[in-house]
Design an enzyme around this catalytic site. Structure first.
Site, short mmCIF file in Angstrom:
data_model
loop_
_atom_site.label_atom_id
_atom_site.label_comp_id
_atom_site.label_asym_id
_atom_site.label_seq_id
_atom_site.Cartn_x
_atom_site.Cartn_y
_atom_site.Cartn_z
CG ASP A 2 37.90 34.63 41.70
OD1 ASP A 2 37.86 35.18 40.57
OD2 ASP A 2 36.90 34.44 42.40
CB SER A 35 33.61 35.90 40.47
OG SER A 35 34.92 36.13 40.00
CG ASP A 41 34.60 43.72 31.71
OD1 ASP A 41 35.47 43.08 32.34
OD2 ASP A 41 33.63 44.26 32.26
NE ARG A 57 30.42 41.06 37.82
CZ ARG A 57 31.66 40.67 37.55
NH1 ARG A 57 31.95 40.23 36.34
NH2 ARG A 57 32.59 40.72 38.46
CE LYS A 77 37.05 37.83 42.93
NZ LYS A 77 36.26 37.92 41.68
CG ASP A 124 39.15 37.76 38.92
OD1 ASP A 124 39.29 37.74 37.68
OD2 ASP A 124 38.20 38.31 39.49
CG HIS A 136 40.08 42.14 36.90
ND1 HIS A 136 39.63 42.00 35.60
CD2 HIS A 136 39.26 41.37 37.66
CE1 HIS A 136 38.58 41.19 35.58
NE2 HIS A 136 38.33 40.79 36.83
CG ASP A 150 36.05 32.17 39.78
OD1 ASP A 150 37.23 32.08 39.37
OD2 ASP A 150 35.62 33.20 40.34
CG HIS A 151 36.40 33.69 36.05
ND1 HIS A 151 37.52 34.48 35.94
CD2 HIS A 151 35.74 34.14 37.14
CE1 HIS A 151 37.53 35.37 36.92
NE2 HIS A 151 36.46 35.18 37.67
CG HIS A 154 36.85 37.41 34.02
ND1 HIS A 154 35.57 37.40 34.54
CD2 HIS A 154 37.63 37.98 34.97
CE1 HIS A 154 35.58 37.94 35.75
NE2 HIS A 154 36.81 38.31 36.03
#
Length: 557
Positions: free
Chosen positions: A28, A81, A171, A286, A361, A430, A434, A471-472, A500
Site C-alpha cells: 500500500d 486504496s 490531502d 469516500r 487495510k 501508506d 501519511h 495500489d497507489h 498519495h
C-alpha cells in the site's frame, strides 16, 4: 446458467497450467519515483523489491494507479486504496466516487433520486445540515461539489442550511483551510442574499474531529458529535474564517488536528445544533472516514460513546458507504455496482482463497477487492484473516506496524497447502507515509520489504507464482515540489507531502511455478491496476472474461 447464457465457468488458458499457488501481494502506498532523499522506498533497505526491479526486465514493469485508470475524473486525481483495490479485484474500470457525484450533480439526477427526496421532506420546517471535509483535495470530498449541492438544495426548497466543516491539511497543503473557508463563506453569503438562512455551524480538524476510520478511536467521532449535534465545543466563534485563523495560531497547530469549535450568535448561542426533524447529509464521497459518523447518526442501538441526545433526523450519505451494512440506508448518489469480480469468478472455478491484512487495510483485500461487498462468496473455499492494527498511537510511532505478522500468517497459509491463492495488503508505506515522518516511513518500507521476502520464500518452497504490486503511490515521494520537480520550501524548511501521489506503481511476476516463456507484453504500455485481474486469472490457468481489461502477460516459446 439462466436465460442470458451467463456462466461462471472460465475458459482454460491455452498454455498456462492450473493448480499453481498464486500469491498476490499489494504494497500500500508504494509508487515508483526518481531516487532522492525524499523517496523513502529508495532510501530504505529493500533488497527483496530491489531484486525484483533489477531482475528479469520482462518480469517487472509499471502500471497506472491514478486518474482515469482507476475510474477517477482526471489525470490530476491521485489514486487511493479504495478505487485501487476495486480496480485490482474487478478487472474493469468503473466510474468512482467523485466522478459518480459529478455526473449526478451535472445532470441534476441527484435531485430526482430517492435519497434527496427523502431528506427534502425536512426542508419546509427544519434545517438541512451538511457535514464533511472542506477541501478541494478530491480524495474524500470536493469543495465545488459542496457549493453545487448548497445551490441545488436551496433551489429545491431548503430554506435553512447549516454546514459543519472539517479542515483538511492531509490531502492538500496545511493552511489551505483558511482559503476554503473564505470561499465557502462567500457562497453562504450569496445564498443569504437570496433569503436563505445559510451559515457554518461547527468545525474541527479531520484527524481530531469526526473523520476517524476502522473504529480506531471513537473519541474522534464523539468530539464531532458534540459540536455538530449538541452544539458543544471548547471553542466558540462568530464565523468559520475567524475560528480557523485563531485556532491555527496555537503552537504546533495544523489543519488536520484543529480542535472542535462551534459558531455562536450574538447572545452566545450555537447557531446550528442538529435537532428533531432536521435533515443531515454527509457530503464526503469516500466511505472509509464517514462510516463511523454514519453509524452514530443512523443506528438506534449504539454503544460506542454516549450520544446524550439522539435527534430523530432524516439522514443520507453522499454515497452509500457500506453496501453490506446498508449504511447509510439513504444516499444521494448510487454506487457503481461491481458484479463478477475476479475473486468471485475464481471461487466459482474452485480456487481456494486466503486474504489477509491488518485492520486498517483488511477491508481493501476483502470488501473493496470484491466489488464493495462484505463477506465470503463461498466460506468453504475462502478464509479472510484480520490482524488487529495498533490503536491509540500514530503509525510513525510503530512504523513496522503488523507487516511481519501479515507475512507470517500468509507464509503459514501458503505452506498449509490449503489455498490456491493468497492475497495480502501490506499497509506500511501508506499509513506511515501519511504521517509525514520521513525517517519512520523509511523504517516502514524496510518492514514491508521483509514481509514480502517472507511470503516469496514460502512461494519458493511450494513451487508457486507471485505477483507483487501496489495500489497507489505515497512513500516514494514525501515532499511537495514545484513545476520543475524541485522540493518546495516554506520559511527555509522543505514542505512535507503527506498525501498519495500521481506516480505509477510497480508490478512484478515470478516464482518457480511461473511457466517458462511468460513475460510482460510490450503492447499494453498504458496498462493500469484493472489489467492485473486478467493477469492473475491467466496465472491460475484461466482466460479472463471478454469484458475485462486485457492481461499484461503473454507466453512466448
Amino acid at each position: 446458467m439462466g436465460s442470458t447464457g451467463f456462466s461462471w465457468k472460465l475458459a482454460d488458458h491455452p498454455t498456462l497450467p492450473k493448480g499453481k499457488l498464486v500469491a498476490m501481494i499489494v504494497l500500500d502506498g508504494w509508487g515508483e519515483a526518481s531516487p532522492d532523499k525524499f523517496n523513502c522506498i529508495h532510501v530504505a533497505e529493500t533488497p527483496t523489491m530491489d531484486s525484483l526491479k533489477n531482475g528479469a526486465p520482462d518480469k517487472w514493469r509499471l502500471v497506472r494507479a491514478h486518474g482515469t485508470a482507476v475510474g477517477l475524473p482526471t489525470e490530476d486525481d491521485m489514486g487511493n486504496s479504495e478505487v485501487g483495490h476495486n480496480a485490482l479485484g474487478a478487472g474493469r474500470i468503473f466510474a468512482q466516487g467523485a466522478k459518480l457525484v459529478d455526473q449526478a450533480l451535472a445532470s441534476g439526477k441527484i435531485y430526482e433520486d430517492e435519497g434527496f427526496n427523502y431528506i427534502k421532506e425536512s426542508f419546509a420546517n427544519n434545517t438541512l445540515h451538511l457535514i464533511g471535509l472542506m477541501s478541494d483535495g478530491g480524495v474524500h470530498s470536493r469543495l465545488d461539489q459542496l457549493q453545487l449541492l448548497l445551490r441545488g438544495a436551496s433551489q429545491h426548497g431548503a430554506k435553512k442550511i447549516r454546514v459543519h466543516v472539517l479542515t483538511d491539511g492531509r490531502d492538500v497543503l496545511d493552511g489551505s483551510s483558511v482559503g476554503f473557508a473564505e470561499t465557502l463563506e462567500a457562497e453562504l453569503s450569496n445564498l443569504r442574499g437570496k433569503g436563505i438562512d445559510a451559515q457554518v455551524a461547527s468545525g474541527g480538524g479531520r484527524m481530531y474531529v469526526t473523520m476517524d476510520r476502522y473504529e480506531n478511536d471513537w473519541e474522534v467521532v464523539k468530539r464531532g458529535w458534540d459540536a455538530q449535534v449538541l452544539g458543544e465545543a471548547p471553542h466558540k466563534f462568530k464565523n468559520a474564517v475567524e475560528a480557523i485563523k485563531t485556532l491555527r495560531q496555537a503552537p504546533g497547530a495544523n489543519d488536520q488536528y484543529l480542535p472542535p469549535f462551534v459558531i455562536v450568535d450574538e447572545s452566545g448561542k450555537p447557531v446550528g445544533p442538529i435537532v428533531d426533524g432536521d435533515a443531515v447529509v454527509t457530503f464526503n464521497f469516500r466511505a472509509d472516514r464517514m462510516t463511523m459518523l454514519a453509524q452514530a447518526l443512523e443506528y438506534e442501538k449504539f454503544d460506542k460513546f454516549d450520544r446524550v441526545r439522539v435527534p430523530k433526523i432524516r439522514y443520507a450519505g453522499m454515497l452509500q458507504y457500506d453496501g453490506e451494512l446498508k449504511l447509510p440506508n439513504h444516499y444521494l448518489v448510487s454506487p457503481p455496482l461491481i458484479e463478477r469480480t475476479s475473486g468471485e469468478y475464481l471461487v466459482h472455478n474452485g480456487v481456494r482463497t486466503f486474504a489477509c491484512s491488518e485492520t486498517v487495510k483488511f477491508g481493501h483485500v476483502t470488501f473493496f477487492w470484491n466489488g464493495n461487498r462484505s463477506g465470503y462468496f463461498n466460506s468453504e473455499l475462502e478464509e479472510y484473516v484480520e490482524i488487529p492494527s495498533d490503536s491509540g498511537i500514530t503509525f510513525n510511532v510503530q512504523p513496522k506496524m503488523k507487516a511481519l505478522e501479515i507475512g507470517e500468517k500468509t507464509r503459514d497459509a501458503i505452506l498449509s497447502g490449503k489455498f490456491d491463492q493468497v492475497r495480502v495488503n501490506i499497509p506500511n508505506g501508506d499509513m506511515v507515509g501519511h504521517t509525514g515522518d520521513v525517517e519512520a516511513t523509511v523504517v516502514a518500507c524496510k518492514a514491508a520489504d521483509e514481509a514480502v521476502k517472507m511470503i516469496l520464500d514460502a512461494v519458493e518452497q511450494v513451487g508457486g507464482i507471485f505477483v507483487v504490486t501496489a495500489d497507489h503511490g505515497n512513500a516514494e515521494d514525501m515532499v511537495k515540489r514545484n513545476k520543475k520537480g524541485e522540493p518546495l520550501l516554506k520559511d527555509g524548511q522543505v514542505q512535507i507531502l503527506t498525501s498519495h501521489t500521481l506516480q505509477p506503481v510497480p508490478i512484478a511476476i515470478g516464482g518457480p511455478g511461473l511457466s517458462a516463456g511468460v513475460k510482460f507484453r510490450k503492447d499494453v504500455p498504458s496498462g493500469g491496476l484493472a489489467n492485473v485481474a486478467a493477469t492473475v486469472m491467466n496465472l491460475h490457468g484461466f482466460v479472463a472474461p471478454d469484458d475485462y481489461e486485457t492481461t499484461l502477460i503473454e507466453v512466448v516459446d
